[in-house]
Design an enzyme around this catalytic site. Structure first.
Site, PDB file in Angstrom:
ATOM      1  N   CYS A   2       0.843  -1.188   0.000  1.00 35.67           N
ATOM      2  CA  CYS A   2       0.000   0.000   0.000  1.00 35.67           C
ATOM      3  C   CYS A   2       0.879   1.239   0.000  1.00 35.67           C
ATOM      4  CB  CYS A   2      -0.882   0.046   1.240  1.00 35.67           C
ATOM      5  SG  CYS A   2      -1.929  -1.402   1.442  1.00 35.67           S
ATOM      6  N   GLY A  28      -0.525   0.524  -5.014  1.00 37.60           N
ATOM      7  CA  GLY A  28      -1.802  -0.151  -4.780  1.00 37.60           C
ATOM      8  C   GLY A  28      -2.870   0.370  -5.703  1.00 37.60           C
ATOM      9  N   ASN A 102       0.476   0.988   5.942  1.00 37.97           N
ATOM     10  CA  ASN A 102       1.217   0.228   4.933  1.00 37.97           C
ATOM     11  C   ASN A 102       2.026  -0.826   5.669  1.00 37.97           C
ATOM     12  OD1 ASN A 102       4.187   0.892   2.946  1.00 37.97           O
ATOM     13  ND2 ASN A 102       2.663  -0.687   2.644  1.00 37.97           N
ATOM     14  N   GLY A 103       1.897  -2.075   5.245  1.00 38.44           N
ATOM     15  CA  GLY A 103       2.653  -3.161   5.880  1.00 38.44           C
ATOM     16  C   GLY A 103       1.739  -4.303   6.265  1.00 38.44           C
ATOM     17  N   CYS A 236      12.975  -3.205   3.941  1.00 33.72           N
ATOM     18  CA  CYS A 236      12.635  -4.161   2.876  1.00 33.72           C
ATOM     19  C   CYS A 236      13.429  -3.859   1.607  1.00 33.72           C
ATOM     20  CB  CYS A 236      11.136  -4.059   2.576  1.00 33.72           C
ATOM     21  SG  CYS A 236      10.649  -4.989   1.125  1.00 33.72           S
ATOM     22  N   TYR A 242      11.800  -4.107  -6.835  1.00 33.80           N
ATOM     23  CA  TYR A 242      10.606  -4.144  -7.674  1.00 33.80           C
ATOM     24  C   TYR A 242       9.614  -3.011  -7.414  1.00 33.80           C
ATOM     25  CZ  TYR A 242       5.972  -5.595  -9.265  1.00 33.80           C
ATOM     26  OH  TYR A 242       4.739  -5.622  -9.833  1.00 33.80           O
ATOM     27  N   SER A 284      10.740  -2.480 -14.557  1.00 31.04           N
ATOM     28  CA  SER A 284      11.928  -2.444 -13.702  1.00 31.04           C
ATOM     29  C   SER A 284      13.162  -3.016 -14.410  1.00 31.04           C
ATOM     30  CB  SER A 284      11.668  -3.184 -12.398  1.00 31.04           C
ATOM     31  OG  SER A 284      11.155  -4.465 -12.674  1.00 31.04           O
ATOM     32  N   ASP A 346      15.092  -9.574 -15.649  1.00 24.41           N
ATOM     33  CA  ASP A 346      13.889  -9.219 -14.881  1.00 24.41           C
ATOM     34  C   ASP A 346      14.308  -9.055 -13.426  1.00 24.41           C
ATOM     35  OD1 ASP A 346      11.299  -8.537 -14.359  1.00 24.41           O
ATOM     36  OD2 ASP A 346      10.413 -10.461 -14.918  1.00 24.41           O
ATOM     37  N   ASP A 347      13.464  -8.390 -12.631  1.00 27.27           N
ATOM     38  CA  ASP A 347      13.842  -8.126 -11.241  1.00 27.27           C
ATOM     39  C   ASP A 347      13.782  -9.379 -10.383  1.00 27.27           C
ATOM     40  OD1 ASP A 347      10.978  -8.078  -9.891  1.00 27.27           O
ATOM     41  OD2 ASP A 347      10.833  -6.913 -11.714  1.00 27.27           O
ATOM     42  N   CYS A 383       6.844 -13.616   1.996  1.00 25.52           N
ATOM     43  CA  CYS A 383       6.970 -12.366   2.754  1.00 25.52           C
ATOM     44  C   CYS A 383       5.759 -12.241   3.668  1.00 25.52           C
ATOM     45  CB  CYS A 383       7.010 -11.175   1.799  1.00 25.52           C
ATOM     46  SG  CYS A 383       7.061  -9.610   2.679  1.00 25.52           S
ATOM     47  N   CYS A 438      12.899 -12.895   2.243  1.00 24.77           N
ATOM     48  CA  CYS A 438      12.371 -13.661   1.104  1.00 24.77           C
ATOM     49  C   CYS A 438      13.492 -14.476   0.423  1.00 24.77           C
ATOM     50  CB  CYS A 438      11.640 -12.757   0.115  1.00 24.77           C
ATOM     51  SG  CYS A 438      12.564 -11.314  -0.425  1.00 24.77           S
TER      52      CYS A 438
END
Ligand code: AMP
Length: 449
Positions: A2, A28, A102-103, A236, A242, A284, A346-347, A383, A438
């Protein structure tokens, strides 16, 4: 994931919050909402869809106030419906309060069960709502002390904005997992998930809110307070990989530059690989590929046309049409591809399905070989902090070793960036304190598995 944005002491607070949310739209797209402190009373409006779909010009005629907070949502906990759209609003002993989060809270289910047992009636299925019930039940004489006390009962990742009559309050979790930045525009203070939104509304960046810190903004003044004992900082790293916008600044450098550096380090790690061109999976992957091209001396070439209009609004009427959608989103540019050995960047690989489709499409368009390069290490763990990753058993890198993944996506070679180089690139050679759970399974907080 978010995005949150708030601005104080400005007669255009609601309009500037609209612009701020519009800038954070990439964080978001499911719902958006805003709460405004309007002459000692909080008004709020939330709706499903993009920021531009939720708010209308007419609304701003009546949505006045000097301070506002807003939220864009991509649900990771709780279903996607308007009931779960934020800011959430409540009226308790402390008066009216709106919150934007957010989180992801990792002890939300346990707290919810405990609060329900004690009589709490929950209105949403979000994890964020637990803070409301905690604040209503365990209150002090003012809102900032109430917030500080109750944040200490939460585990996990959070950046919060609170709006109560006359005050805007921001808070960041003790590990600093999710971002929150402070800015200033004239007499107004701004709190935002990313710096890009502060700059777009004409503000200047002051600094990040520190892990475990609360900031209270009242009558054009700032007050900082630490609410938690210091823990190991664990920002993070997926924000740079990303999530975040390329023009936002993290760890002292723009995300664009961090991605360029990731690409450059990929080229260093892959220096013996032979290819004709290097390209990235938009968006990205493009910055990664430019960094790779510079380091390796290989020409950068755009191999896909990305259709920018395939957002949520693109309906897939039936199975037959659905089969076209990968091609519809990313259409190969035939002449750039034919007969070429391509390093494609790619990321990340999550389930591996995107790369598999893309490689199939490139080979169908005449590519000779595809060497897949990933700008981060294998994602082997879910995650729990707000990035939408599937359960561990759905993660391709949790199922297979590198050779198995290569076979699954049908690449001719596959290389992942090492964790040490990812940290170097994202940390600007100064920050090392990232959450990399992750990739490593080392979670910085307790998790509810
Ligand atoms: P997958 O197809 O499951 O392997 O997903 C990998 C692709 O999804 C890559 O192209 C990434 O750019 C993108 N991606 C990575 N993380 C996320 C996320 N949390 N939400 C949406 N897309 C993502």
């Amino acid at each position: 994931m978010c995005g949150i944005f708030g601005i104080s002491d400005n007669k255009d607070a609601s309009k500037l919050t609209y612009v701020g949310l519009f800038t954070l739209q990439h964080r978001g797209q499911e719902s958006a909402g805003m709460a405004v402190d309007s002459k000692d009373s909080i008004h709020y409006y939330n709706g499903m869809g993009l920021v531009s779909e939720v708010f209308s010009n007419d609304m701003f005629q009546s949505f006045h106030g000097l301070t506002a907070i807003g939220h864009v949502r991509y649900s990771t906990t709780g279903s996607s419906n308007v009931n779960n759209a934020q800011p959430l609003f409540f009226n308790s002993y402390l008066g009216q309060t709106a919150i934007a989060h957010n989180g992801n809270l990792t002890n939300a289910s346990a707290l919810r069960a405990q609060l329900q047992k004690q009589g709490a009636i929950f209105q949403t299925s979000t994890d964020s709502e637990v803070i409301i019930h905690l604040m209503a039940k365990y209150h002090r004489s003012n809102i900032e002390d109430t917030i500080a006390d109750n944040l200490n009962k939460l585990e996990g990742a959070y950046s919060f904005l609170f709006l109560s009559p006359g005050k805007m309050i921001g808070a960041r979790d003790p590990n600093g997992i999710r971002p929150l930045v402070l800015g200033k525009r004239g007499k107004s203070y701004i709190l935002s998930s990313e710096t890009c939104a502060i700059e777009v509304v004409g503000g200047k960046i002051i600094r990040e809110i520190e892990p475990g810190e609360i900031v209270v903004i009242e009558k054009e003044k700032l007050k900082f307070k630490k609410f938690a004992k210091p823990r190991k900082t664990a920002k993070c790293i997926f924000e740079q990989v990303y999530f975040a916008r390329p023009d936002s600044v993290f760890s002292g450098r723009t995300v664009q530059l961090a991605r360029y550096e990731i690409g450059r380090l990929l080229a260093v790690e892959m220096k013996d690989i032979k290819a004709d061109i290097v390209s990235g999976v938009p968006d990205s992957g493009t910055a990664y590929a430019l960094g790779f091209a510079k380091e390796s001396g290989l020409p950068y070439q755009t191999v896909f046309m990305r259709n920018r209009y395939t957002g949520r609004s693109f309906i897939q009427p039936d199975q037959k049409i659905r089969e076209f959608t990968a091609h519809l989103k990313l259409a190969p540019i035939r002449d750039a591809i034919k007969g070429k050995t391509i390093i494609l960047i790619d990321d990340s690989l999550v389930r591996g399905t995107t790369s598999k489709k893309i490689i199939k499409n490139l080979k169908k368009s005449g590519a000779k070989k595809i060497i897949m390069a990933i700008g981060s290490p294998p994602i082997t763990n879910s995650c729990y902090y707000g990035i939408d990753t599937p359960t561990k058993k759905e993660l391709i890198a949790a199922k297979f070793k590198i050779e198995g993944i290569r076979k699954f996506i049908d690449a001719d070679a596959l290389h992942y960036l090492s964790l040490s180089n990812l940290i170097k690139a994202c940390g600007n050679n100064r920050d090392k304190d990232f959450c990399t759970a992750c990739f490593t399974g080392k979670y910085p907080t307790k998790t509810e598995k």
